[in-house]
Design a protein around this motif. Structure first.
Motif, PDB file in Angstrom:
ATOM      1  N   LYS A 151     -22.409  69.596  -4.167  1.00  0.00           N
ATOM      2  CA  LYS A 151     -22.931  68.745  -3.083  1.00  0.00           C
ATOM      3  C   LYS A 151     -21.800  67.985  -2.391  1.00  0.00           C
ATOM      4  CE  LYS A 151     -26.712  65.451  -2.459  1.00  0.00           C
ATOM      5  NZ  LYS A 151     -27.622  64.509  -3.114  1.00  0.00           N
ATOM      6  N   ASP A 152     -20.889  67.416  -3.203  1.00  0.00           N
ATOM      7  CA  ASP A 152     -19.783  66.628  -2.633  1.00  0.00           C
ATOM      8  C   ASP A 152     -18.608  66.662  -3.606  1.00  0.00           C
ATOM      9  OD1 ASP A 152     -19.568  63.321  -1.056  1.00  0.00           O
ATOM     10  OD2 ASP A 152     -18.054  64.848  -1.476  1.00  0.00           O
ATOM     11  N   PRO A 153     -17.751  67.704  -3.521  1.00  0.00           N
ATOM     12  CA  PRO A 153     -16.679  67.869  -4.519  1.00  0.00           C
ATOM     13  C   PRO A 153     -15.695  66.700  -4.545  1.00  0.00           C
ATOM     14  CG  PRO A 153     -16.691  69.707  -2.952  1.00  0.00           C
ATOM     15  CD  PRO A 153     -17.748  68.781  -2.527  1.00  0.00           C
ATOM     16  N   VAL A 154     -15.388  66.120  -3.378  1.00  0.00           N
ATOM     17  CA  VAL A 154     -14.397  65.028  -3.323  1.00  0.00           C
ATOM     18  C   VAL A 154     -14.928  63.814  -4.085  1.00  0.00           C
ATOM     19  CG1 VAL A 154     -13.216  63.417  -1.803  1.00  0.00           C
ATOM     20  CG2 VAL A 154     -13.338  65.818  -1.184  1.00  0.00           C
ATOM     21  N   ALA A 155     -16.161  63.439  -3.764  1.00  0.00           N
ATOM     22  CA  ALA A 155     -16.763  62.272  -4.421  1.00  0.00           C
ATOM     23  C   ALA A 155     -16.924  62.526  -5.916  1.00  0.00           C
ATOM     24  CB  ALA A 155     -18.121  61.963  -3.792  1.00  0.00           C
ATOM     25  N   TYR A 156     -17.325  63.755  -6.260  1.00  0.00           N
ATOM     26  CA  TYR A 156     -17.531  64.103  -7.671  1.00  0.00           C
ATOM     27  C   TYR A 156     -16.230  63.977  -8.457  1.00  0.00           C
ATOM     28  CZ  TYR A 156     -18.407  66.778 -11.876  1.00  0.00           C
ATOM     29  OH  TYR A 156     -18.498  67.159 -13.187  1.00  0.00           O
ATOM     30  N   ASN A 157     -15.151  64.567  -7.901  1.00  0.00           N
ATOM     31  CA  ASN A 157     -13.855  64.530  -8.601  1.00  0.00           C
ATOM     32  C   ASN A 157     -13.340  63.106  -8.743  1.00  0.00           C
ATOM     33  OD1 ASN A 157     -13.737  67.279  -9.002  1.00  0.00           O
ATOM     34  ND2 ASN A 157     -12.669  67.666  -7.088  1.00  0.00           N
ATOM     35  N   LYS A 158     -13.579  62.299  -7.707  1.00  0.00           N
ATOM     36  CA  LYS A 158     -13.127  60.896  -7.748  1.00  0.00           C
ATOM     37  C   LYS A 158     -13.863  60.143  -8.865  1.00  0.00           C
ATOM     38  CE  LYS A 158     -12.123  57.430  -4.212  1.00  0.00           C
ATOM     39  NZ  LYS A 158     -12.465  56.941  -2.870  1.00  0.00           N
ATOM     40  N   LYS A 159     -15.188  60.364  -8.899  1.00  0.00           N
ATOM     41  CA  LYS A 159     -16.036  59.680  -9.896  1.00  0.00           C
ATOM     42  C   LYS A 159     -15.665  60.147 -11.304  1.00  0.00           C
ATOM     43  CE  LYS A 159     -20.874  58.597 -10.681  1.00  0.00           C
ATOM     44  NZ  LYS A 159     -22.264  58.946 -10.404  1.00  0.00           N
ATOM     45  N   ALA A 160     -15.419  61.468 -11.451  1.00  0.00           N
ATOM     46  CA  ALA A 160     -15.086  62.036 -12.766  1.00  0.00           C
ATOM     47  C   ALA A 160     -13.742  61.494 -13.251  1.00  0.00           C
ATOM     48  CB  ALA A 160     -15.047  63.562 -12.696  1.00  0.00           C
ATOM     49  N   ALA A 161     -12.772  61.388 -12.325  1.00  0.00           N
ATOM     50  CA  ALA A 161     -11.439  60.882 -12.690  1.00  0.00           C
ATOM     51  C   ALA A 161     -11.546  59.425 -13.145  1.00  0.00           C
ATOM     52  CB  ALA A 161     -10.488  60.998 -11.508  1.00  0.00           C
ATOM     53  N   LYS A 162     -12.342  58.629 -12.401  1.00  0.00           N
ATOM     54  CA  LYS A 162     -12.513  57.214 -12.735  1.00  0.00           C
ATOM     55  C   LYS A 162     -13.193  57.079 -14.100  1.00  0.00           C
ATOM     56  CE  LYS A 162     -14.100  52.933 -10.669  1.00  0.00           C
ATOM     57  NZ  LYS A 162     -14.987  52.307  -9.691  1.00  0.00           N
ATOM     58  N   ALA A 163     -14.227  57.904 -14.339  1.00  0.00           N
ATOM     59  CA  ALA A 163     -14.958  57.860 -15.614  1.00  0.00           C
ATOM     60  C   ALA A 163     -14.021  58.247 -16.758  1.00  0.00           C
ATOM     61  CB  ALA A 163     -16.153  58.803 -15.566  1.00  0.00           C
ATOM     62  N   ASN A 164     -13.161  59.230 -16.498  1.00  0.00           N
ATOM     63  CA  ASN A 164     -12.210  59.689 -17.505  1.00  0.00           C
ATOM     64  C   ASN A 164     -11.222  58.586 -17.869  1.00  0.00           C
ATOM     65  OD1 ASN A 164     -11.346  61.728 -19.179  1.00  0.00           O
ATOM     66  ND2 ASN A 164      -9.775  62.394 -17.739  1.00  0.00           N
ATOM     67  N   ILE A 165     -10.715  57.903 -16.834  1.00  0.00           N
ATOM     68  CA  ILE A 165      -9.762  56.815 -17.075  1.00  0.00           C
ATOM     69  C   ILE A 165     -10.433  55.708 -17.879  1.00  0.00           C
ATOM     70  CG2 ILE A 165      -8.474  54.945 -15.944  1.00  0.00           C
ATOM     71  CD1 ILE A 165      -7.889  56.978 -13.668  1.00  0.00           C
ATOM     72  N   ASN A 166     -11.652  55.353 -17.479  1.00  0.00           N
ATOM     73  CA  ASN A 166     -12.387  54.281 -18.184  1.00  0.00           C
ATOM     74  C   ASN A 166     -12.656  54.671 -19.630  1.00  0.00           C
ATOM     75  OD1 ASN A 166     -12.434  52.673 -15.955  1.00  0.00           O
ATOM     76  ND2 ASN A 166     -14.473  53.263 -15.302  1.00  0.00           N
ATOM     77  N   SER A 167     -12.987  55.957 -19.823  1.00  0.00           N
ATOM     78  CA  SER A 167     -13.280  56.450 -21.170  1.00  0.00           C
ATOM     79  C   SER A 167     -12.022  56.383 -22.039  1.00  0.00           C
ATOM     80  CB  SER A 167     -13.801  57.879 -21.056  1.00  0.00           C
ATOM     81  OG  SER A 167     -13.756  58.501 -22.279  1.00  0.00           O
ATOM     82  N   GLN A 168     -10.881  56.788 -21.462  1.00  0.00           N
ATOM     83  CA  GLN A 168      -9.603  56.753 -22.185  1.00  0.00           C
ATOM     84  C   GLN A 168      -9.241  55.309 -22.560  1.00  0.00           C
ATOM     85  OE1 GLN A 168      -7.287  59.066 -23.208  1.00  0.00           O
ATOM     86  NE2 GLN A 168      -8.683  60.686 -22.659  1.00  0.00           N
ATOM     87  N   LYS A 169      -9.426  54.401 -21.583  1.00  0.00           N
ATOM     88  CA  LYS A 169      -9.086  52.986 -21.821  1.00  0.00           C
ATOM     89  C   LYS A 169      -9.930  52.443 -22.972  1.00  0.00           C
ATOM     90  CE  LYS A 169      -7.512  51.336 -17.332  1.00  0.00           C
ATOM     91  NZ  LYS A 169      -7.844  50.535 -16.154  1.00  0.00           N
ATOM     92  N   LYS A 170     -11.206  52.814 -22.958  1.00  0.00           N
ATOM     93  CA  LYS A 170     -12.130  52.332 -23.989  1.00  0.00           C
ATOM     94  C   LYS A 170     -11.711  52.881 -25.360  1.00  0.00           C
ATOM     95  CE  LYS A 170     -17.018  51.837 -24.919  1.00  0.00           C
ATOM     96  NZ  LYS A 170     -18.340  52.409 -24.822  1.00  0.00           N
ATOM     97  N   MET A 171     -11.339  54.173 -25.375  1.00  0.00           N
ATOM     98  CA  MET A 171     -10.916  54.817 -26.626  1.00  0.00           C
ATOM     99  C   MET A 171      -9.708  54.106 -27.201  1.00  0.00           C
ATOM    100  SD  MET A 171     -11.201  58.882 -25.912  1.00  0.00           S
ATOM    101  CE  MET A 171     -10.139  59.453 -27.216  1.00  0.00           C
ATOM    102  N   VAL A 172      -8.736  53.801 -26.312  1.00  0.00           N
ATOM    103  CA  VAL A 172      -7.501  53.165 -26.755  1.00  0.00           C
ATOM    104  C   VAL A 172      -7.802  51.736 -27.227  1.00  0.00           C
ATOM    105  CG1 VAL A 172      -5.262  52.291 -25.991  1.00  0.00           C
ATOM    106  CG2 VAL A 172      -5.996  54.552 -25.292  1.00  0.00           C
ATOM    107  N   ALA A 173      -8.603  51.015 -26.474  1.00  0.00           N
ATOM    108  CA  ALA A 173      -8.901  49.616 -26.813  1.00  0.00           C
ATOM    109  C   ALA A 173      -9.664  49.520 -28.145  1.00  0.00           C
ATOM    110  CB  ALA A 173      -9.718  48.966 -25.706  1.00  0.00           C
ATOM    111  N   GLU A 174     -10.614  50.431 -28.334  1.00  0.00           N
ATOM    112  CA  GLU A 174     -11.476  50.359 -29.525  1.00  0.00           C
ATOM    113  C   GLU A 174     -10.933  51.147 -30.703  1.00  0.00           C
ATOM    114  OE1 GLU A 174     -15.405  51.523 -28.357  1.00  0.00           O
ATOM    115  OE2 GLU A 174     -15.586  49.898 -26.917  1.00  0.00           O
ATOM    116  N   LEU A 175      -9.834  51.879 -30.483  1.00  0.00           N
ATOM    117  CA  LEU A 175      -9.244  52.727 -31.544  1.00  0.00           C
ATOM    118  C   LEU A 175     -10.340  53.611 -32.159  1.00  0.00           C
ATOM    119  CD1 LEU A 175      -6.825  50.243 -33.357  1.00  0.00           C
ATOM    120  CD2 LEU A 175      -6.184  52.147 -31.918  1.00  0.00           C
TER     121      LEU A 175
END
Lengths: 182, 62
Positions: free
Chosen positions: A102-126
Motif C-alpha cells: 500500500k505504501d512501501p516508504v511509510a512501511y519501511n520508515k515505520k519498520a525501521a523505527k520499530a526496529n530501533i525502538n525494539s533494539q533500544k528496549k533489548m539493550v536497556a532491559e538486557l
C-alpha cells in the motif's frame, strides 16, 4: 376504527424489540435464513450501496471502543496463538505484505523505527535475546561458532549480571569524573 | 567457586555491594572482569563441543 399505536421512548422500543425477538427467535431465524437463500447477493449489494456509511460507522465504533477491541484481540491471541501458530504467522505475513504494498516508504520508515525502538528496549532491559547475542557474536578469531540456543540459561543469567555490574561501574566512574570537574 | 550457581551468587553479592557503596569501584571492576573471563571460558568450551559435534559435558555448568 383508527388504531392508535402506543408512543414509546427509544429505550422502551428497544426493550420491546428484544422481548419480541426472544419470544420468536426460531421463527425469525428461519425467516432470515430463507431470505438470504433467496437473495444470496443481498449483503454484498447492501455493502456496495452503503460502503462509506458502513466504514464511517465502523471507524466511529473502533475509536469509541479502542480498549475493548484491544482487550478482545489480546484474549483471542492468547487463547488461539499456541493452537494456530502457523495460521497466525501466515496472517501476520499477509498483513505486512499488504501494508508494504500500500505504501512501501511509510512501511519501511515505520519498520525501521520499530526496529530501533525494539533494539533500544533489548539493550536497556538486557533481554535473553540480547545477552545471547553478546555471548555468540563474532569473536576476533572469526565468525560465530555456536548459536544462541546452544547457550544454557544459567550462563545467560551470569552474563546478564556481569553486564549489569559493568554498567554500574561505568556509572560510578562517570559520576566521579563529573564530581571531580565540578 | 565450584559452579555457575556460585558465580551467579557472587556476582549478585558484588552488585549489591556496589549499589551500597561497600566495595571499591576498582576492586569491583577487577572482580567483574574476572567473572567475564570465566564466562568466556565456558563459552569456548561450548564452542569446542559444538565444533567437534559432541554433547558438551561441562561440570562448571551443571
Amino acid at each position: 376504527m383508527e388504531i392508535v399505536k402506543p408512543k414509546r421512548t427509544k429505550e422502551e422500543a428497544r426493550a420491546y424489540q428484544r422481548a419480541y425477538y426472544q419470544a420468536n427467535k426460531e421463527r425469525i431465524k428461519a425467516m432470515v435464513k430463507e431470505f438470504h437463500e433467496k437473495n444470496p447477493d443481498y449483503m454484498k449489494q447492501y455493502y456496495q450501496a452503503n460502503k462509506e456509511k458502513i466504514k464511517a460507522k465502523r471507524k466511529e465504533y473502533q475509536v469509541a471502543n479502542r480498549e475493548k477491541i484491544s482487550a478482545k484481540q489480546r484474549e483471542w491471541s492468547h487463547k488461539n496463538f499456541a493452537e494456530n501458530l502457523e495460521k497466525v504467522r501466515i496472517q501476520r505475513r499477509a498483513t505486512k505484505a499488504r501494508m508494504k504494498a500500500k505504501d512501501p516508504v511509510a512501511y519501511n520508515k515505520k519498520a525501521a523505527k520499530a526496529n530501533i525502538n525494539s533494539q533500544k528496549k533489548m539493550v536497556a532491559e538486557l533481554t535473553d535475546a540480547y545477552v545471547r547475542q553478546k555471548l555468540t557474536r563474532d569473536s576476533k578469531d572469526g565468525p560465530r561458532k555456536i548459536s544462541a540456543k546452544d547457550i544454557p540459561q544459567s550462563l545467560v543469567e551470569a552474563k546478564r549480571l556481569q553486564l549489569l555490574i559493568l554498567r554500574k561501574v561505568k556509572d560510578e566512574e562517570h559520576n566521579r569524573s563529573n564530581y571531580a570537574t565540578n | 567457586m565450584k559452579n555457575i550457581t556460585d558465580l551467579t551468587t557472587q556476582l549478585t553479592d558484588l552488585f549489591e555491594s556496589l549499589k551500597d557503596g561497600t566495595i571499591d569501584v576498582k576492586v569491583a571492576t577487577e572482580m567483574n572482569n574476572t567473572a567475564g573471563k570465566i564466562i568466556n571460558a565456558q563459552r569456548v568450551q561450548l564452542e569446542y563441543a559444538t565444533l567437534r559435534k559432541e554433547t558438551p559435558e561441562i561440570k562448571f555448568l551443571e
